[in-house]
Write an enzyme that holds these catalytic residues in place. Sequence first.
Site, PDB file in Angstrom:
ATOM      1  N   ASP A   1      50.709 -41.831  53.158  1.00  0.00           N
ATOM      2  CA  ASP A   1      52.096 -42.312  53.130  1.00  0.00           C
ATOM      3  C   ASP A   1      52.396 -42.969  54.474  1.00  0.00           C
ATOM      4  O   ASP A   1      51.485 -43.515  55.084  1.00  0.00           O
ATOM      5  CB  ASP A   1      53.038 -41.143  52.800  1.00  0.00           C
ATOM      6  CG  ASP A   1      54.337 -41.620  52.156  1.00  0.00           C
ATOM      7  OD1 ASP A   1      55.026 -42.434  52.770  1.00  0.00           O
ATOM      8  OD2 ASP A   1      54.653 -41.184  51.028  1.00  0.00           O
TER       9      ASP A   1
ATOM     10  N   HIS B   1      51.118 -46.284  54.580  1.00  0.00           N
ATOM     11  CA  HIS B   1      52.224 -47.183  54.239  1.00  0.00           C
ATOM     12  C   HIS B   1      52.855 -47.854  55.457  1.00  0.00           C
ATOM     13  O   HIS B   1      53.923 -48.430  55.357  1.00  0.00           O
ATOM     14  CB  HIS B   1      53.289 -46.435  53.426  1.00  0.00           C
ATOM     15  CG  HIS B   1      52.781 -45.944  52.096  1.00  0.00           C
ATOM     16  ND1 HIS B   1      53.565 -45.249  51.206  1.00  0.00           N
ATOM     17  CD2 HIS B   1      51.563 -46.051  51.500  1.00  0.00           C
ATOM     18  CE1 HIS B   1      52.849 -44.941  50.129  1.00  0.00           C
ATOM     19  NE2 HIS B   1      51.629 -45.413  50.284  1.00  0.00           N
TER      20      HIS B   1
END
Length: 417
Positions: free
Chosen positions: A220, A243
């Site tokens: 993430d 991310h």
Amino acid sequence: MSRIKLSFLVATILTLLLLAFTVDAQSSADVVFDLEAYGNIVPGTDITTALANAWKDACASGRSSAIVIPGGTFEVREGNFAGPCKNRIDFQLGGTLRAPKALPGDNWIIFAHIDRLTVSGGGVFDGQGKEAWGKNDCHKRINCAQLPVSLRFNFITNSIVTRITSLDSKNFHINVLGCNNLTFHNINIIAPGNSPNTDGIHIGRSNKITITKSKIATGDDCISLGDGSRQIEVANVTCGPGHGISVGSLGRYTNEEPVEGVLVKNCTMINTTNGVRIKTWPGSAAGGTATDMHFLDIIMVNVGNPILIDQEYCPWNQCNRQVPSKIKISKVSFENIRGSSATPVAIKLICSRSFPCEEVKFRDIDLTPNGITGPITSQCTNVRPIVSGKQNPKICASPYQPPLNCSLNNSWNCSLS
Ligand SMILES: *[C@@H]1O[C@H](CO)[C@@H](O)[C@H](O)[C@H]1NC(C)=O
Ligand SMILES: *[C@@H]1O[C@H](CO)[C@@H](O)[C@H](O)[C@H]1NC(C)=O
Ligand SMILES: *[C@@H]1O[C@H](CO)[C@@H](O)[C@H](O)[C@H]1NC(C)=O
Ligand SMILES: *[C@@H]1O[C@H](CO)[C@@H](O)[C@H](O)[C@H]1NC(C)=O
Ligand SMILES: *[C@@H]1O[C@H](CO)[C@@H](O)[C@H](O)[C@H]1NC(C)=O
Ligand SMILES: *[C@@H]1O[C@H](CO)[C@@H](O)[C@H](O)[C@H]1NC(C)=O
Ligand SMILES: *[C@@H]1O[C@H](CO)[C@@H](O)[C@H](O)[C@H]1NC(C)=O
């Protein structure tokens, strides 16, 4: 022995003594709490109780103290390392601490209310997340079960975390809350690119947090800055997979604090789904501000959405996109950002219709497409960027940009005419 030889010998001994003293003064404390004194510390065994007892004694020590965990792999069910402590305290992890595969609650190891803490030692915090990841259903349910965060730093001041690795957390690797003057230097964060919610370092409601010379590979956000992040510096960090570096998400909850003062400098993003982004939720009641955020000297390698402001951040459709975000974004700069974009819209700025972004500056942007056909472009909504230097791609050259119609009523309220 001649006089010269003798004085040489004395000098050598003095130098060695000085060296030993210097090394000692830097790396260790007045009192060392060796874990071996708190139980039979054999690799493979559970050292939860020994650690808790060693912490209790070290924290109560009037002189500066160190807890030393030797090499080898040990099981730890929970770690509640709470202060305030009487003096500065070092947590030196030589080996690997391993979390249970299944763990109730949302914590594994917590450091709380400590001043002058050092966490170091070259060791590994292994969250053993593999089995928990399959149980993560946050993409389906808004009130999903919260899995344990590997390392929490709650209300820590004037402290340093260095030379440690966080591996395979079940949820976030590191969560920073209510801290002031905390530095992460030379740390490693590792989890697979497809592991859900394994943010590297999440910061909220904290001042003066520095992250330098670290490598973060996760599933993430590499680093995410939640509400109340102030005076945050990120430098010399490599992210990927993951991310990217995010401010936000903001505006999902009421009573959020402003984000103020963010500097991301000399970082490299490799194979991340985003580069640097600011994300806020639409459709919520909560207002707020995010200001003074600067991103410079960033290298993007095969990065999706290298530069992104997304005020319609609404993962899994858990919000109403029709109601504009009430977070005001201002004073943002992107400077000297180079490399390659894996998506056609390399620069995407979607600002709020009610609170358009202000003072968004670009200078020397040089991005090229990677693995996609056709040129890369930029897209802007409710923002008028101030641009100088190199512009590759051209910033907001969209043929039609509707004019903004603004009225000043406490703050600017603009709408598209
Ligand atoms: C911040 O913390 C570091 C590490 O403990 C310390 O050396 C430094 O003096 C602190 N800075 C301030 C302003 O207190
Ligand atoms: C980043 O690394 C360079 C080279 O090692 C160093 O000079 C610089 O001080 C570092 N920046 C920060 C903020 O630590
Ligand atoms: C930038 O960061 C890298 C590490 O990621 C470091 O090797 C390099 O020296 C830094 N450069 C500057 C100018 O700070
Ligand atoms: C980035 O992705 C490419 C293509 O998927 C892969 O070949 C490369 O090894 C990745 N690089 C890193 C540093 O993970
Ligand atoms: C100005 O803001 C106040 C409070 O939000 C609101 O009640 C008022 O209607 C607004 N006026 C205009 C002209 O938008
Ligand atoms: C902004 O103006 C629009 C239209 O005039 C109005 O509907 C909206 O409530 C205003 N928003 C704020 C936050 O004042
Ligand atoms: C801007 O909005 C005001 C009030 O909503 C309206 O009267 C005016 O015509 C608008 N101006 C333009 C250029 O659309």
